[in-house]
Write a protein that holds these residues in place. Structure first.
Motif, PDB file in Angstrom:
ATOM      1  N   GLY A  26      -7.142 -13.346   7.552  1.00  0.00           N
ATOM      2  CA  GLY A  26      -5.937 -12.614   7.894  1.00  0.00           C
ATOM      3  C   GLY A  26      -4.775 -13.595   7.952  1.00  0.00           C
ATOM      4  N   LEU A  27      -3.668 -13.131   8.461  1.00  0.00           N
ATOM      5  CA  LEU A  27      -2.546 -14.048   8.652  1.00  0.00           C
ATOM      6  C   LEU A  27      -2.812 -14.850   9.906  1.00  0.00           C
ATOM      7  CD1 LEU A  27       0.393 -11.612   8.013  1.00  0.00           C
ATOM      8  CD2 LEU A  27      -0.390 -13.387   6.488  1.00  0.00           C
ATOM      9  N   LEU A  65       4.614   6.519  10.149  1.00  0.00           N
ATOM     10  CA  LEU A  65       4.252   5.869  11.418  1.00  0.00           C
ATOM     11  C   LEU A  65       5.388   5.859  12.433  1.00  0.00           C
ATOM     12  CD1 LEU A  65       2.039   2.851  10.316  1.00  0.00           C
ATOM     13  CD2 LEU A  65       1.323   5.053  11.213  1.00  0.00           C
ATOM     14  N   TRP A  66       6.625   5.811  11.951  1.00  0.00           N
ATOM     15  CA  TRP A  66       7.749   5.825  12.894  1.00  0.00           C
ATOM     16  C   TRP A  66       8.375   7.209  12.983  1.00  0.00           C
ATOM     17  CZ3 TRP A  66       6.386   1.215  10.691  1.00  0.00           C
ATOM     18  CH2 TRP A  66       6.479   0.060  11.461  1.00  0.00           C
ATOM     19  N   MET A 110      -2.714   2.320   6.647  1.00  0.00           N
ATOM     20  CA  MET A 110      -1.458   1.573   6.535  1.00  0.00           C
ATOM     21  C   MET A 110      -1.401   0.352   7.431  1.00  0.00           C
ATOM     22  SD  MET A 110       1.471   4.382   6.252  1.00  0.00           S
ATOM     23  CE  MET A 110       0.494   5.631   7.031  1.00  0.00           C
ATOM     24  N   GLN A 111      -2.069   0.430   8.575  1.00  0.00           N
ATOM     25  CA  GLN A 111      -2.013  -0.694   9.522  1.00  0.00           C
ATOM     26  C   GLN A 111      -2.702  -1.940   8.985  1.00  0.00           C
ATOM     27  OE1 GLN A 111      -2.822   2.408  10.268  1.00  0.00           O
ATOM     28  NE2 GLN A 111      -1.648   3.108  12.019  1.00  0.00           N
ATOM     29  N   ALA A 125       6.407  -5.051   8.939  1.00  0.00           N
ATOM     30  CA  ALA A 125       5.026  -4.876   9.397  1.00  0.00           C
ATOM     31  C   ALA A 125       4.022  -4.863   8.249  1.00  0.00           C
ATOM     32  CB  ALA A 125       4.911  -3.575  10.195  1.00  0.00           C
ATOM     33  N   LEU A 126       4.437  -4.387   7.099  1.00  0.00           N
ATOM     34  CA  LEU A 126       3.485  -4.210   5.992  1.00  0.00           C
ATOM     35  C   LEU A 126       3.080  -5.515   5.313  1.00  0.00           C
ATOM     36  CD1 LEU A 126       4.886  -0.970   4.348  1.00  0.00           C
ATOM     37  CD2 LEU A 126       2.572  -1.255   5.217  1.00  0.00           C
ATOM     38  N   ARG A 127       3.831  -6.572   5.538  1.00  0.00           N
ATOM     39  CA  ARG A 127       3.539  -7.883   4.940  1.00  0.00           C
ATOM     40  C   ARG A 127       3.466  -7.768   3.420  1.00  0.00           C
ATOM     41  NH1 ARG A 127       3.784 -11.436   9.311  1.00  0.00           N
ATOM     42  NH2 ARG A 127       3.041 -10.281  11.096  1.00  0.00           N
ATOM     43  N   ARG A 142      -4.267   1.580  18.871  1.00  0.00           N
ATOM     44  CA  ARG A 142      -4.615   2.796  18.133  1.00  0.00           C
ATOM     45  C   ARG A 142      -6.115   2.849  17.880  1.00  0.00           C
ATOM     46  NH1 ARG A 142      -0.419   5.932  15.726  1.00  0.00           N
ATOM     47  NH2 ARG A 142       1.572   4.846  15.771  1.00  0.00           N
ATOM     48  N   VAL A 144       0.830  -1.197   0.000  1.00  0.00           N
ATOM     49  CA  VAL A 144       0.000   0.000   0.000  1.00  0.00           C
ATOM     50  C   VAL A 144       0.872   1.257   0.000  1.00  0.00           C
ATOM     51  CG1 VAL A 144      -0.219   0.009   2.514  1.00  0.00           C
ATOM     52  CG2 VAL A 144      -1.958   1.129   1.152  1.00  0.00           C
ATOM     53  N   ILE A 145       2.062   1.130   0.512  1.00  0.00           N
ATOM     54  CA  ILE A 145       2.968   2.280   0.586  1.00  0.00           C
ATOM     55  C   ILE A 145       4.388   1.733   0.642  1.00  0.00           C
ATOM     56  CG2 ILE A 145       2.848   2.383   3.127  1.00  0.00           C
ATOM     57  CD1 ILE A 145       3.015   5.460   2.877  1.00  0.00           C
ATOM     58  N   PRO A 203      -5.743  -7.784  10.943  1.00  0.00           N
ATOM     59  CA  PRO A 203      -5.414  -8.990  10.164  1.00  0.00           C
ATOM     60  C   PRO A 203      -3.922  -9.240  10.019  1.00  0.00           C
ATOM     61  CG  PRO A 203      -6.157  -7.212   8.723  1.00  0.00           C
ATOM     62  CD  PRO A 203      -6.418  -6.767  10.129  1.00  0.00           C
ATOM     63  N   LEU A 204      -3.111  -8.186  10.082  1.00  0.00           N
ATOM     64  CA  LEU A 204      -1.674  -8.371   9.847  1.00  0.00           C
ATOM     65  C   LEU A 204      -0.875  -8.399  11.144  1.00  0.00           C
ATOM     66  CD1 LEU A 204      -1.062  -5.915   6.858  1.00  0.00           C
ATOM     67  CD2 LEU A 204      -1.892  -8.248   6.790  1.00  0.00           C
ATOM     68  N   HIS A 205      -1.567  -8.305  12.288  1.00  0.00           N
ATOM     69  CA  HIS A 205      -0.878  -8.161  13.586  1.00  0.00           C
ATOM     70  C   HIS A 205       0.107  -7.008  13.490  1.00  0.00           C
ATOM     71  CE1 HIS A 205      -2.719 -12.002  13.899  1.00  0.00           C
ATOM     72  NE2 HIS A 205      -1.894 -12.545  13.047  1.00  0.00           N
ATOM     73  N   PHE A 206      -0.402  -5.891  13.053  1.00  0.00           N
ATOM     74  CA  PHE A 206       0.462  -4.756  12.729  1.00  0.00           C
ATOM     75  C   PHE A 206       0.911  -4.040  13.992  1.00  0.00           C
ATOM     76  CE2 PHE A 206       1.808  -0.679  11.207  1.00  0.00           C
ATOM     77  CZ  PHE A 206       2.242  -0.894   9.918  1.00  0.00           C
ATOM     78  N   ARG A 207       2.169  -3.713  13.977  1.00  0.00           N
ATOM     79  CA  ARG A 207       2.706  -2.987  15.107  1.00  0.00           C
ATOM     80  C   ARG A 207       3.738  -1.989  14.624  1.00  0.00           C
ATOM     81  NH1 ARG A 207       4.016  -4.752  20.851  1.00  0.00           N
ATOM     82  NH2 ARG A 207       4.815  -2.782  21.553  1.00  0.00           N
ATOM     83  N   ASP A 208       3.478  -0.699  14.859  1.00  0.00           N
ATOM     84  CA  ASP A 208       4.557   0.260  14.636  1.00  0.00           C
ATOM     85  C   ASP A 208       5.022   0.689  16.002  1.00  0.00           C
ATOM     86  OD1 ASP A 208       2.820   2.938  15.006  1.00  0.00           O
ATOM     87  OD2 ASP A 208       1.726   1.634  13.651  1.00  0.00           O
ATOM     88  N   GLN A 209       4.953   1.973  16.305  1.00  0.00           N
ATOM     89  CA  GLN A 209       5.358   2.351  17.650  1.00  0.00           C
ATOM     90  C   GLN A 209       4.304   1.950  18.669  1.00  0.00           C
ATOM     91  OE1 GLN A 209       6.170   6.325  16.334  1.00  0.00           O
ATOM     92  NE2 GLN A 209       8.270   6.182  17.029  1.00  0.00           N
ATOM     93  N   GLY A 218      -2.185  -2.661   5.775  1.00  0.00           N
ATOM     94  CA  GLY A 218      -1.283  -2.987   4.672  1.00  0.00           C
ATOM     95  C   GLY A 218      -1.995  -3.171   3.349  1.00  0.00           C
TER      96      GLY A 218
END
Lengths: 320, 317
Positions: A317-318, A234-235, B169-170, A247-249, B96, A224-225, B84-90, B172
């Motif tokens: 999902g995963l 995000l960081w 983005m979270q 993280a983006l898979r 969130r 997506v990005i 769905p992606l178990h997304f984690r940034d900070q 993806g």
């Protein structure tokens, strides 16, 4: 001379040494280095296999963007015959970031469309590094609709960092052009196959890759990005691209689990650029099989199934 | 009646019911700096009464003002799988989400409703910029599909108010996939011969603009709304020059042929009624405070409140 990626440095050293030895041997006929060189080659091969066995997502991004990776033009030249480029969006201009036209794939007439990044400084600038402007999507829409009218399967080769963030592109309605292209993908009553050969960047990729079958090369990415963009948002630090890539898979494997990619095309050891002929052969085989799968289906069935496929996406999902 | 009911109970109630009294009764306009009384501002749909600057409005407030008598029914949106992606940034994505739910009091970034505007039945969907930047994830995709399906089922036009920073983005790649998914939703409407009106509000950017927001039969934008694919900052970094004033704003897009109209929020309802009724082949809306258009029209039904249009007149035989 191969260009090495940063994580390939140890490999570069070994391969460099082998090369040096051979050069010495060429200069001095009495020297026999065959054994040593062969040993080094074997060591290099093991190291290469090791490096590529389990590439991290960020390394995959690097491989996907490798300057020597085969591009759309290479695939078109190798896989298709009678390629006849068609140009222009009949509106404003011809966008060289998108190439496309009529061609034969194993004798079957098809429409092939793809992003071309260029392979040296001049051609990269000409092709705008594979970042399409609105005219590129509008040309693709025109070609897809033509293919739809004449019953030609459409094959798209996706390799773009994304749409071009420029002033003119925005003025001429980049968003609308992308939306229209995605819409056209969902409308044409002919088989639509998309192969992500390098980078599948955001909206620029979706505009071509909304297809009956989406295949990805083993080390290609679809996201997506860009990891850099995601990291800076995000960081708040573009240097965190490794974490973002994770993280983006965005790897073919994860996308297959999520149901977005239908098929992974294996690459030669060390990536498609190390053995272009082998890479071409696998892509050709994959397209042929996917096409065979679809060619008997009627137009309205294809459209219906394509839409259903996208409506259903995201139901899994995963695994945890 | 004693001091307990008169004094203590209201005090206790006020602690527990957390009535939504604005912390500050005055709000400063972001544009001209005028201090605006909160009630006056909300009566004017969060448009500055001094300079006409359009401030953000939540979907719920918008719908209250849009639908006749402020009455609408919410359409249920199928719940997607969470994270769905178990997304984690900070932070973790579920954290969130929880934070956004707490601050907005909404479940997600889009609200879908059915109701009538000027006695014209419609399905409306509105995106909530205050919820994680209105970002388009699976829920928003599901909401648009649910809205389109409801519209097709009820044979009603669909009005969509867009407001988003882009894809979430979270989620993806799954957020990116909402571009084709919502495009399918738009196609359902088109194939059913139903109007699809997009109202683009500030800001509408990224993947949202490049899918359902740019596929409407009619595109209307609120004044000065930022509407683009790539944001101005990204473009400035790429081309290394300053962009002109008003670049990618609603009026600029109107000039460049991407919009049909730019309409102030306070006039939006009337305009939507007019357009939707024409596209649906309905007679003009009859305003309650105006006499019926022709003598042949049936008698006006029970007196409607003066500020609301009465039932539509049936066409004269």
């Amino acid at each position: 001379m191969t260009q090495y990626l940063d994580f390939e440095k140890p490999l570069a050293e070994i391969e460099g040494k082998a090369e040096e030895l051979r050069a010495l041997a060429r200069a001095n006929e009495e020297m026999d280095v065959a054994d040593e060189a062969a040993a080094l080659d074997a060591k290099a091969a093991t190291l290469l296999a090791d490096l590529y066995k389990d590439l991290s997502p960020w390394r995959k991004c690097q491989v996907a963007r490798h300057p020597e990776r085969p591009h759309c033009r290479d695939y078109i030249n190798a896989l298709f015959t009678e390629y006849t480029p068609l140009a222009g969006d009949r509106n404003f201009a011809d966008d060289l970031a998108v190439m496309g036209g009529l061609a034969r794939f194993n004798d079957t007439p098809v429409m092939v469309i793809g992003h071309e990044k260029g392979s040296d400084t001049k051609s990269r600038i000409d092709h705008n590094f594979g970042m399409a402007r609105p005219e590129g999507y509008r040309k693709a829409v025109r070609l897809m609709q033509m293919a739809g009218r004449f019953g030609l399967p459409v094959i798209t080769l996706v390799d773009t960092a994304g749409a071009y963030p420029g002033k003119g592109a925005e003025e001429r309605g980049q968003s609308e052009a992308i939306a229209r292209s995605t819409e056209t993908c969902l409308q044409i009553p002919v088989p639509l196959i998309s192969v992500i050969i390098g980078e599948g960047g955001s909206g620029g990729a979706v505009a071509f890759a909304t297809a009956d079958r989406v295949a990805m090369l083993e080390h290609s990415i679809y996201s997506v990005i860009s990891p850099e963009g995601c990291a800076s948002i995000l960081w708040k630090d573009a240097e965190k691209m490794r974490e973002a890539a994770e993280a983006l898979r965005l790897t073919a494997k994860d996308l297959k689990t999520l149901g977005i990619c239908d098929r992974i095309i294996d690459e030669p050891k060390g990536g498609a650029h190390r053995d272009k002929t082998a890479a071409m052969a696998s892509v050709s085989k994959a397209i042929a099989e996917m096409l065979k799968d679809l060619e008997k289906k009627k137009g309205d069935v294809l459209v219906k199934e394509r839409r259903q496929k996208y409506l259903k996406l995201g139901s899994k999902g995963l695994a945890a | 009646m004693n001091w307990i009911t008169n004094y203590v109970r209201p005090r206790i109630n006020s602690i527990f019911s957390r009535r939504e009294t604005p912390e500050n009764l005055w709000q400063k306009c972001d544009e001209c700096g005028t201090m605006l009384f909160h009630r006056e501002l909300s009566d004017n749909l969060n448009v500055c009464t001094n300079c006409g600057h359009h401030m953000a409005i939540t979907p719920r407030e918008r719908f209250k003002a849009l639908f006749d008598g402020g009455i609408f029914g919410e359409v249920k949106v199928p719940e997607p799988i969470a994270d769905p992606l178990h997304f984690r940034d900070q932070k973790r994505y579920p954290d969130r989400m929880k934070a956004a739910q707490k601050t907005t009091g909404e479940k997600e970034a889009m609200l879908v409703a059915t109701g009538e505007i000027g006695r014209t039945p419609i399905v409306a969907a509105a995106q909530d910029f205050s919820f994680m930047g209105g970002s388009m994830g699976m829920y928003v995709g599901n909401a648009i599909i649910a809205a389109a399906e409801e519209a097709v089922k009820l044979k009603r036009p669909m009005v969509l108010f867009s407001a988003a920073g882009g894809a979430r983005m979270q989620e993806g790649i799954l957020s990116l996939m909402q571009m084709p998914r919502t495009t399918v939703a738009v196609q359902m409407l088109k194939e059913a011969g139903l109007p699809y009106i997009v109202v683009l509000t500030h800001p509408t950017t990224g993947g949202v603009t490049a899918s359902y927001a740019m596929l409407g039969d009619v595109h209307i934008a609120e004044p000065n709304a930022l509407i683009c694919f790539a944001g101005p900052r990204v473009i400035e970094q790429t081309i290394r020059e300053k962009l002109p004033e008003g670049f990618q704003r609603a009026e600029y897009l109107l000039d460049h042929g991407m919009l049909d109209r730019v309409t102030p929020r306070t006039e939006m309802r009337e305009e939507l009624i007019t357009i939707v009724r024409m596209l649906m082949g309905l007679p003009p809306a009859v305003r309650g405070d105006l006499p019926a258009p022709t003598a042949a029209a049936p008698e006006t039904p029970a007196p409607a409140p003066a500020d609301k249009p009465a039932a539509e007149a049936k066409p004269a035989k």
